[in-house]
Scaffold this active site. Sequence first.
Site, short mmCIF file in Angstrom:
data_model
loop_
_atom_site.label_atom_id
_atom_site.label_comp_id
_atom_site.label_asym_id
_atom_site.label_seq_id
_atom_site.Cartn_x
_atom_site.Cartn_y
_atom_site.Cartn_z
N LYS A 73 -3.24 -11.04 -2.07
CA LYS A 73 -3.01 -9.85 -2.89
C LYS A 73 -1.81 -10.11 -3.79
O LYS A 73 -0.71 -10.39 -3.31
CB LYS A 73 -2.75 -8.66 -1.97
CG LYS A 73 -2.47 -7.39 -2.74
CD LYS A 73 -2.39 -6.20 -1.77
CE LYS A 73 -2.08 -4.93 -2.52
NZ LYS A 73 -1.91 -3.80 -1.60
N LYS B 276 -7.45 -9.97 -4.53
CA LYS B 276 -7.19 -8.74 -5.28
C LYS B 276 -6.05 -8.96 -6.24
O LYS B 276 -5.04 -9.50 -5.81
CB LYS B 276 -6.87 -7.65 -4.27
CG LYS B 276 -6.38 -6.38 -4.86
CD LYS B 276 -6.06 -5.41 -3.74
CE LYS B 276 -5.42 -4.19 -4.36
NZ LYS B 276 -4.81 -3.35 -3.38
C1 PBG Z 1 -2.09 -0.16 -0.92
C2 PBG Z 1 -3.10 -0.55 -1.91
C3 PBG Z 1 -2.95 -0.68 -3.29
C4 PBG Z 1 -4.24 -0.88 -3.80
C5 PBG Z 1 -5.11 -0.92 -2.72
N1 PBG Z 1 -4.38 -0.74 -1.56
C6 PBG Z 1 -1.77 -0.49 -4.16
C7 PBG Z 1 -0.67 -1.46 -4.18
O1 PBG Z 1 -0.63 -2.47 -3.49
O2 PBG Z 1 0.26 -1.18 -4.93
C8 PBG Z 1 -4.59 -0.99 -5.25
C9 PBG Z 1 -6.01 -0.73 -5.59
C10 PBG Z 1 -6.28 -0.49 -7.03
O3 PBG Z 1 -5.42 -0.70 -7.90
O4 PBG Z 1 -7.40 -0.08 -7.30
N2 PBG Z 1 -1.34 -1.15 -0.39
#
Ligand code: PBG
Length: 324
Positions: free
Chosen positions: A195, A248
């Site tokens: 991520k 992601k």
């Molecule tokens: C929470 C999380 C996030 C997203 C999914 N789970 C936000 C982040 O890490 O700031 C983002 C998903 C999206 O932008 O559609 N940890």
Amino acid sequence: MIFPEYRARRLRQNENFRALIRETSIAPAHLVYPLFVMPGKGVREEVSSMPGVFRISVDQLAKEAKECMGLGVNSVILFGLPDKKDSKGSGAHAKDGIIQRAIKELKNTAPALTVCTDVCLCEYTSHGHCGILLDEVVDNDSTLEVLARIALSHAQAGADMVAPSDMMDGRVAEIRGILDENNFHMLPIMSYAVKYASAFYGPFRDAAECAPQHGDRKAYQMDPANVREALREATLDVEEGADILMVKPAMAYLDVISRLRDEFDLPIAAYQVSGEYAMIKAAAANGWIDGEKVMHESLLSIRRAGADIIITYFAKEMARLLAK
Ligand code: PBG
């Protein structure tokens, strides 16, 4: 005379030929639809930066589930906006917390739907970080215990799969441990293994009200410049027991998806995040692109890169297009 370049063209001359040799496909069953659940009754509130995406109350879930399943989208992932936030994010593992209530509602009204849950603290902490703070810094080890409690509470409420998105080190093992101790051996973990600290999450942070109140997430999320590091992160999660590896965001990281596909034999998921959705919607609303075609092409590219599963706000719209 041989015209080798016609070999490709011969098979492009009509749609039946094109369909015969098409290498990549998308089916609604590959898609996971994200749902934002909030307190209240009869709530259905559009997210301003994500047209077509709504924050809904628990009583609206049955209708939503029915619509998804009618389209062949049999999986959802839940995000919650709690009644109250505090410094330790205790709403995340409350027995009657928003997600726990949402899971029960879905399991009661749509038992065939696969309910995945996002396991993280950022929507539940007053400071908006994905973990417990010690002297203003996210403390990895004390966060692990809390994450494990959250995952267990989701499992006990009836979740079918948990997806830790916090990026703390060691959380997959910690979660696997607590699930196994409590007889949830069969509950898979879809790890947000890779991520990135991405600006593409902007609209989500509006939707889930979880922008960090100070600082950023660079100390735990990955640097967009790195791909070898992605392999190290994924390797650790595999060793710790992850069942599915997620990358992601998706579109700006297709090379990462492709590398993971080559290096690992686990199923790969990709999250087409809020900013990717918002960009396509905004350009389409301006008449600058054909939104439907770009949606389709973007999802194909993610599948072609090697993703088995795609989490996308387009899930219903794409399924509708496929049904045409
Ligand atoms: C929470 C999380 C996030 C997203 C999914 N789970 C936000 C982040 O890490 O700031 C983002 C998903 C999206 O932008 O559609 N940890």
